[in-house]
Design a protein around this motif. Structure first.
Motif, PDB file in Angstrom:
ATOM      1  N   LEU A 180       0.853  -1.187   0.000  1.00 50.67           N
ATOM      2  CA  LEU A 180       0.000   0.000   0.000  1.00 50.67           C
ATOM      3  C   LEU A 180       0.887   1.235   0.000  1.00 50.67           C
ATOM      4  N   ALA A 181       0.297   2.370  -0.344  1.00 52.30           N
ATOM      5  CA  ALA A 181       0.972   3.673  -0.276  1.00 52.30           C
ATOM      6  C   ALA A 181       2.313   3.687  -1.002  1.00 52.30           C
ATOM      7  N   GLY A 182       2.370   3.029  -2.172  1.00 51.74           N
ATOM      8  CA  GLY A 182       3.598   3.026  -2.949  1.00 51.74           C
ATOM      9  C   GLY A 182       4.657   2.069  -2.457  1.00 51.74           C
ATOM     10  N   ARG A 183       4.334   1.243  -1.496  1.00 49.48           N
ATOM     11  CA  ARG A 183       5.294   0.304  -0.917  1.00 49.48           C
ATOM     12  C   ARG A 183       5.088  -1.092  -1.491  1.00 49.48           C
ATOM     13  N   VAL A 184       6.153  -1.897  -1.458  1.00 50.57           N
ATOM     14  CA  VAL A 184       6.094  -3.242  -2.006  1.00 50.57           C
ATOM     15  C   VAL A 184       6.799  -4.226  -1.071  1.00 50.57           C
ATOM     16  N   LEU A 185       6.467  -5.500  -1.244  1.00 48.37           N
ATOM     17  CA  LEU A 185       7.269  -6.585  -0.692  1.00 48.37           C
ATOM     18  C   LEU A 185       8.313  -6.890  -1.754  1.00 48.37           C
ATOM     19  N   SER A 186       9.585  -6.716  -1.415  1.00 43.46           N
ATOM     20  CA  SER A 186      10.655  -6.794  -2.404  1.00 43.46           C
ATOM     21  C   SER A 186      10.723  -8.158  -3.075  1.00 43.46           C
ATOM     22  N   GLU A 187      11.108  -8.149  -4.344  1.00 41.83           N
ATOM     23  CA  GLU A 187      11.280  -9.361  -5.131  1.00 41.83           C
ATOM     24  C   GLU A 187      12.201 -10.338  -4.379  1.00 41.83           C
ATOM     25  N   PRO A 188      11.858 -11.621  -4.340  1.00 38.27           N
ATOM     26  CA  PRO A 188      12.647 -12.575  -3.555  1.00 38.27           C
ATOM     27  C   PRO A 188      14.128 -12.578  -3.877  1.00 38.27           C
ATOM     28  N   ARG A 189      14.482 -12.590  -5.165  1.00 39.29           N
ATOM     29  CA  ARG A 189      15.905 -12.692  -5.506  1.00 39.29           C
ATOM     30  C   ARG A 189      16.679 -11.427  -5.101  1.00 39.29           C
ATOM     31  N   ASP A 212      20.338  -9.899  15.771  1.00 38.43           N
ATOM     32  CA  ASP A 212      19.563  -9.113  16.735  1.00 38.43           C
ATOM     33  C   ASP A 212      18.939  -7.970  15.940  1.00 38.43           C
ATOM     34  N   VAL A 213      17.641  -8.055  15.656  1.00 40.41           N
ATOM     35  CA  VAL A 213      17.021  -7.208  14.638  1.00 40.41           C
ATOM     36  C   VAL A 213      16.111  -6.141  15.234  1.00 40.41           C
ATOM     37  N   VAL A 214      16.288  -4.926  14.717  1.00 38.00           N
ATOM     38  CA  VAL A 214      15.361  -3.825  14.960  1.00 38.00           C
ATOM     39  C   VAL A 214      14.716  -3.491  13.622  1.00 38.00           C
ATOM     40  N   ALA A 215      13.393  -3.456  13.582  1.00 40.89           N
ATOM     41  CA  ALA A 215      12.658  -3.137  12.353  1.00 40.89           C
ATOM     42  C   ALA A 215      12.071  -1.738  12.482  1.00 40.89           C
ATOM     43  N   LEU A 216      12.316  -0.893  11.477  1.00 43.77           N
ATOM     44  CA  LEU A 216      11.837   0.491  11.493  1.00 43.77           C
ATOM     45  C   LEU A 216      10.837   0.707  10.370  1.00 43.77           C
ATOM     46  N   GLU A 217       9.654   1.184  10.714  1.00 44.22           N
ATOM     47  CA  GLU A 217       8.623   1.468   9.717  1.00 44.22           C
ATOM     48  C   GLU A 217       7.916   2.769  10.070  1.00 44.22           C
ATOM     49  N   GLU A 218       7.670   3.584   9.053  1.00 42.31           N
ATOM     50  CA  GLU A 218       7.029   4.882   9.250  1.00 42.31           C
ATOM     51  C   GLU A 218       5.526   4.838   9.017  1.00 42.31           C
ATOM     52  N   ASN A 219       5.086   4.006   8.061  1.00 42.86           N
ATOM     53  CA  ASN A 219       3.665   3.905   7.741  1.00 42.86           C
ATOM     54  C   ASN A 219       2.929   3.161   8.858  1.00 42.86           C
ATOM     55  N   ARG A 220       1.925   3.783   9.445  1.00 43.67           N
ATOM     56  CA  ARG A 220       1.266   3.206  10.615  1.00 43.67           C
ATOM     57  C   ARG A 220       0.576   1.890  10.317  1.00 43.67           C
ATOM     58  N   THR A 221      -0.067   1.809   9.166  1.00 46.06           N
ATOM     59  CA  THR A 221      -0.786   0.580   8.814  1.00 46.06           C
ATOM     60  C   THR A 221       0.180  -0.571   8.625  1.00 46.06           C
ATOM     61  N   LEU A 222       1.270  -0.332   7.879  1.00 45.99           N
ATOM     62  CA  LEU A 222       2.267  -1.372   7.678  1.00 45.99           C
ATOM     63  C   LEU A 222       2.936  -1.747   8.992  1.00 45.99           C
ATOM     64  N   ALA A 223       3.202  -0.762   9.823  1.00 45.46           N
ATOM     65  CA  ALA A 223       3.841  -1.033  11.109  1.00 45.46           C
ATOM     66  C   ALA A 223       2.968  -1.930  11.977  1.00 45.46           C
ATOM     67  N   ALA A 224       1.670  -1.685  11.972  1.00 44.63           N
ATOM     68  CA  ALA A 224       0.766  -2.511  12.768  1.00 44.63           C
ATOM     69  C   ALA A 224       0.754  -3.945  12.258  1.00 44.63           C
ATOM     70  N   GLN A 225       0.748  -4.105  10.927  1.00 44.13           N
ATOM     71  CA  GLN A 225       0.764  -5.449  10.347  1.00 44.13           C
ATOM     72  C   GLN A 225       2.087  -6.150  10.650  1.00 44.13           C
ATOM     73  N   GLY A 226       3.192  -5.414  10.460  1.00 46.89           N
ATOM     74  CA  GLY A 226       4.499  -5.996  10.702  1.00 46.89           C
ATOM     75  C   GLY A 226       4.709  -6.388  12.152  1.00 46.89           C
TER      76      GLY A 226
END
Length: 234
Positions: free
Chosen positions: A73-82, A119-133
């Motif tokens: 959504l909002a111009g964002r994608v799940l990156s191509e696997p390769r 040891d992972v920190v995930a950063l997301e700005e879009n609220r909807t995507l952040a909630a899903q993630g």
């Protein structure tokens, strides 16, 4: 490594009941990932087991394992696997290293790195995507710390990071990232230059700053939150 949707594929095969999504993952690895010289067995194994179909919207699950970016959504994608596989391999993550995933979206890349014992920190700005993630990673990779905030700012309170993965395209590396890297830290992402094909890059922290080195050509849209602000032209 284990996930609620996964079990031994050999056992399924003997029982004549290999799950469709498991078949899709195995085919993705064999036909998309291995042919582009992704040879790190940890990455291959993680991509065989992590349920990529969970990280897209319900109307996109049929294309979750195709060799393409999957719109979110909002111009964002799940990156191509390769692309994401090659980027992670270029960063050469080691178990125990601290990683920041910028533009984490629904969390797939962060989940991959978690499976590599980072040891992972995930950063997301879009609220909807952040909630899903945040919801998905709480189930599939509970060790990941999900942070909602401006992508350009990074996460200084969790620094220093051994490496930063920018999951999308940028025209330049945000200036805040260099100060959040450990000594000899590195950044990987997709660089867009005017008039040139987008290119995956790797940049290592040195005395003179971050200097990106091209890795391979690829297609990935700019992260809207890190796109340059349009200016006046005369």
């Amino acid at each position: 490594m284990s996930y609620s949707t996964a079990s031994d594929p050999a056992a399924h095969a003997l029982a004549g009941a290999v799950p469709d999504w498991l078949i899709a993952r195995l085919q993705m690895v064999d036909t998309q990932i291995r042919p582009v010289q992704v040879s790190d067995p940890r990455i291959l194994e993680a991509m065989r087991w992590i349920p990529r179909e969970r990280f897209v919207t319900a109307d996109r699950v049929a294309v979750a394992y195709m060799d393409q970016n999957v719109p979110l959504l909002a111009g964002r994608v799940l990156s191509e696997p390769r692309v994401i596989a090659r980027l992670i391999q270029a960063l050469m993550p080691r178990g125990g290293e601290r990683a920041l995933v910028v533009g984490a979206g629904t969390g797939y890349a962060a989940c991959l790195l978690h499976a590599l014992n980072c040891d992972v920190v995930a950063l997301e700005e879009n609220r909807t995507l952040a909630a899903q993630g945040r919801s998905l990673l709480a189930e599939l990779a509970p060790g990941v710390r999900f942070h909602e905030g401006a992508l350009a700012a990074g996460v200084p309170e969790a620094a220093p990071f051994d490496f930063i993965l920018i999951d999308g395209g940028v025209t330049e590396i945000p200036t805040a990232y260099a100060s959040q890297l450990a000594e000899n830290g590195r950044v990987g992402g997709i660089l867009h230059r005017r008039g040139a094909v987008p290119t995956a890059f790797l940049a290592e922290k040195q005395a003179l700053g971050l200097r990106p080195r091209a890795q391979f050509d690829c297609a990935a849209p700019l992260l809207p939150e890190l796109a340059p602000t349009p200016g006046f032209r005369f």
